[in-house]
Design a protein around this motif. Structure first.
Motif, mmCIF file in Angstrom:
data_model
loop_
_atom_site.group_PDB
_atom_site.id
_atom_site.type_symbol
_atom_site.label_atom_id
_atom_site.label_comp_id
_atom_site.label_asym_id
_atom_site.label_seq_id
_atom_site.Cartn_x
_atom_site.Cartn_y
_atom_site.Cartn_z
ATOM 1 N N HIS A 130 0.845 -1.194 0.000
ATOM 2 C CA HIS A 130 0.000 0.000 0.000
ATOM 3 C C HIS A 130 0.879 1.243 0.000
ATOM 4 N N ARG A 131 1.636 1.444 1.071
ATOM 5 C CA ARG A 131 2.547 2.573 1.154
ATOM 6 C C ARG A 131 3.864 2.125 1.793
ATOM 7 N N LEU A 132 4.927 2.854 1.458
ATOM 8 C CA LEU A 132 6.258 2.565 1.979
ATOM 9 C C LEU A 132 6.808 3.804 2.675
ATOM 10 N N VAL A 133 7.351 3.602 3.882
ATOM 11 C CA VAL A 133 8.075 4.659 4.590
ATOM 12 C C VAL A 133 9.479 4.138 4.879
ATOM 13 N N VAL A 134 10.496 4.880 4.457
ATOM 14 C CA VAL A 134 11.877 4.472 4.708
ATOM 15 C C VAL A 134 12.553 5.532 5.567
ATOM 16 N N LEU A 135 13.273 5.073 6.580
ATOM 17 C CA LEU A 135 14.003 5.945 7.488
ATOM 18 C C LEU A 135 15.496 5.652 7.346
ATOM 19 N N ASP A 136 16.240 6.623 6.841
ATOM 20 C CA ASP A 136 17.696 6.519 6.768
ATOM 21 C C ASP A 136 18.166 5.153 6.273
ATOM 22 N N GLY A 137 17.689 4.788 5.107
ATOM 23 C CA GLY A 137 18.125 3.568 4.453
ATOM 24 C C GLY A 137 18.128 3.770 2.951
ATOM 25 N N PRO A 138 19.247 3.509 2.264
ATOM 26 C CA PRO A 138 19.354 3.807 0.833
ATOM 27 C C PRO A 138 18.646 2.773 -0.031
ATOM 28 N N HIS A 139 18.136 3.234 -1.153
ATOM 29 C CA HIS A 139 17.707 2.290 -2.179
ATOM 30 C C HIS A 139 18.932 1.453 -2.552
ATOM 31 N N PRO A 140 18.819 0.133 -2.591
ATOM 32 C CA PRO A 140 20.022 -0.706 -2.763
ATOM 33 C C PRO A 140 20.753 -0.501 -4.078
ATOM 34 N N ASP A 141 20.082 0.025 -5.107
ATOM 35 C CA ASP A 141 20.757 0.233 -6.384
ATOM 36 C C ASP A 141 21.340 1.628 -6.528
ATOM 37 N N THR A 142 21.304 2.424 -5.466
ATOM 38 C CA THR A 142 21.903 3.755 -5.523
ATOM 39 C C THR A 142 23.237 3.826 -4.794
ATOM 40 N N SER A 232 13.878 -2.070 -10.011
ATOM 41 C CA SER A 232 14.472 -0.950 -9.292
ATOM 42 C C SER A 232 13.465 0.153 -8.986
ATOM 43 N N ARG A 233 12.607 0.499 -9.941
ATOM 44 C CA ARG A 233 11.660 1.580 -9.735
ATOM 45 C C ARG A 233 10.646 1.211 -8.659
ATOM 46 N N VAL A 234 10.256 2.214 -7.879
ATOM 47 C CA VAL A 234 9.225 2.043 -6.862
ATOM 48 C C VAL A 234 8.015 2.852 -7.305
ATOM 49 N N THR A 235 6.936 2.165 -7.586
ATOM 50 C CA THR A 235 5.740 2.805 -8.133
ATOM 51 C C THR A 235 4.727 3.191 -7.065
ATOM 52 N N ARG A 236 4.808 2.592 -5.891
ATOM 53 C CA ARG A 236 3.850 2.885 -4.837
ATOM 54 C C ARG A 236 4.256 4.153 -4.076
ATOM 55 N N PRO A 237 3.285 4.843 -3.456
ATOM 56 C CA PRO A 237 3.608 6.063 -2.702
ATOM 57 C C PRO A 237 4.671 5.798 -1.632
ATOM 58 N N THR A 238 5.666 6.660 -1.588
ATOM 59 C CA THR A 238 6.821 6.453 -0.716
ATOM 60 C C THR A 238 7.182 7.741 0.018
ATOM 61 N N THR A 286 4.323 11.081 13.897
ATOM 62 C CA THR A 286 3.347 11.962 13.259
ATOM 63 C C THR A 286 3.491 11.956 11.749
ATOM 64 N N GLU A 287 4.726 12.018 11.256
ATOM 65 C CA GLU A 287 4.954 11.992 9.801
ATOM 66 C C GLU A 287 4.457 10.676 9.200
ATOM 67 N N ILE A 288 4.704 9.570 9.880
ATOM 68 C CA ILE A 288 4.233 8.272 9.387
ATOM 69 C C ILE A 288 2.717 8.246 9.317
ATOM 70 N N LEU A 289 2.056 8.681 10.385
ATOM 71 C CA LEU A 289 0.598 8.630 10.435
ATOM 72 C C LEU A 289 -0.041 9.533 9.390
ATOM 73 N N LEU A 290 0.502 10.734 9.199
ATOM 74 C CA LEU A 290 -0.045 11.628 8.190
ATOM 75 C C LEU A 290 0.077 11.023 6.795
ATOM 76 N N PHE A 291 1.209 10.394 6.543
ATOM 77 C CA PHE A 291 1.429 9.788 5.225
ATOM 78 C C PHE A 291 0.498 8.592 5.006
ATOM 79 N N LEU A 292 0.357 7.748 5.998
ATOM 80 C CA LEU A 292 -0.483 6.565 5.850
ATOM 81 C C LEU A 292 -1.964 6.934 5.733
ATOM 82 N N ALA A 293 -2.329 8.110 6.244
ATOM 83 C CA ALA A 293 -3.727 8.538 6.217
ATOM 84 C C ALA A 293 -4.117 9.198 4.894
#
Length: 297
Positions: A130-142, A232-238, A286-293
Motif C-alpha cells: 500500500h505505502r512505503l516509509v523508509v528511514l535513513d536507508g538507501p535504495h540498494p541500487d543507488t 528498481s523503480r518504486v511505483t507505490r507512494p513512498t 506523526t509523519e508516518i501517520l499523516l502519510f499513511l492517512a
C-alpha cells in the motif's frame, strides 16, 4: 520468549512466532487483527524493540502493527549461510509475512536495513504494497554509485566493507561486551537517545547463538548483488524520512533514492541523526501517520 524478553512488552502488545519462507520469525503485535497490517522492519544492529516509541501510537491510530525480529536477529531463526541474507530472500520474508496475516496489501515502515528491505519489497512486489516509509536507508541500487561519486560517503561507509570480511568482524564486535557497537550507537545519536539499560538489552540480543554472524551476513550477501539484476523503480507512494545529521549516510543518498520513486517525498528531520525514530520519536510517528492517512490512491 524468555522472561527477560517479556519485560520489554508494554500492555496491549503481544508476541508470537510466525513460520515463513523457511524460518521462524519472532513477532510483536499491537492493534486489532482486523485493521490494516503495518509492518515495522528494524535495522542493524537493533531488533523489534527499536520501534518501542512507535508501536502503541500506530496501533491506536487503527493499524494492526506487526514488528518482526528480522531473520538472524534476537530470537528469530539465524541461518548461517551468507546466501540466506540475499535481498531477494529478505523481501520474500516480508511477502510471506503478508501472506501469513492474510493481507492483500501491507504498509511497510523500515529503518536502516529494514528500509533497504522495504525498497526491495516495493520494487519486487508493488501489488502487495500500500505505502512505503523508509528511514535513513538507501535504495540498494543507488549506494555504490553514491559512494563512487562522493568520497566522503565512501569513508562513512567503510565499515560496511569491513563487515564483509570473514570471522574478524565477529571477534572485533564481540570484544569487551560489544564495546565498539555500543560506542558507535551512542556516539552517532543525540545525548539521551538510549535510556539507561537500553544498550544492555541490545547486547543481550547480539549475544544469542549465531546472531552476530547472521547480522553481518546481511553485508556479506551484498557481494552477490548485481545492479540491474532485479526491479528498481518504486511505483507505490513512498515517504523518505532522513536525519539531518546522520553520521553514516549523507543527504545525497536520500535524494538519489527519491529519484527511484514515481510518487515519492523526502522529509529531512532536524536535530536528528541516524536513529531518528528514537531521537525524534513523536515527530517521526506523526509523519508516518499523516502519510499513511493520505486518501489520494
Amino acid at each position: 520468549m524468555s522472561a527477560t524478553e517479556h519485560l520489554l512488552l508494554d500492555p496491549g502488545w503481544r508476541d508470537g512466532v510466525r513460520s515463513v519462507n523457511g524460518v521462524d520469525l519472532h513477532v510483536v503485535e499491537a492493534g486489532d487483527e482486523g485493521d490494516p497490517v503495518l509492518l515495522l522492519l528494524h535495522g542493524f544492529p537493533e531488533f523489534w524493540w527499536g520501534w518501542r516509541h512507535q508501536i502503541t501510537a500506530l496501533a491506536d491510530a487503527g493499524h494492526h502493527v506487526v514488528v518482526p525480529d528480522l531473520r538472524g536477529y534476537n530470537t528469530s531463526s539465524a541461518p548461517q549461510q551468507v546466501d540466506a541474507y540475499r535481498l531477494d530472500v529478505l523481501a520474500a520474508d516480508v511477502l510471506a509475512l503478508a501472506d501469513a496475516y492474510g493481507a492483500d496489501r501491507v504498509d511497510v515502515v523500515g529503518h536502516d536495513w529494514g528500509a533497504v528491505i522495504g525498497w526491495e519489497f516495493a520494487a519486487r512486489h508493488p501489488e502487495r504494497l500500500h505505502r512505503l516509509v523508509v528511514l535513513d536507508g538507501p535504495h540498494p541500487d543507488t549506494m555504490l554509485r553514491q559512494v563512487l561519486a562522493h568520497p566522503t560517503q565512501g569513508l562513512r561507509s567503510a565499515y560496511a566493507g569491513l563487515f564483509q570480511l570473514p570471522r574478524l568482524p565477529e571477534v572485533a564486535l564481540r570484544a569487551f561486551g560489544f564495546a565498539s557497537l555500543r560506542a558507535a550507537m551512542q556516539r552517532s545519536a543525540r545525548p539521551g537517545t538510549f535510556e539507561p539499560g537500553a544498550l544492555d538489552r541490545y547486547a543481550a540480543a547480539w549475544s544469542r547463538p549465531g546472531s552476530l554472524t547472521a547480522m553481518l551476513n546481511y553485508y556479506r550477501a551484498l557481494r552477490s548483488r548485481r545492479p540491474g539484476s532485479s526491479p528498481s523503480r518504486v511505483t507505490r507512494p513512498t515517504l523518505i524520512l532522513w536525519g539531518e545529521h546522520d553520521d553514516f549516510l549523507e543527504g545525497h543518498v536520500a535524494r538519489a533514492s527519491l529519484e527511484r520513486c514515481d510518487d515519492g517525498r523526502l522529509v529531512v528531520i532536524e536535530d536528528a541523526g541516524h536513529w531518528l525514530h528514537l531521537e525524534q520519536p513523536d515527530l517521526v510517528t506523526t509523519e508516518i501517520l499523516l502519510f499513511l492517512a493520505r486518501t489520494d490512491d
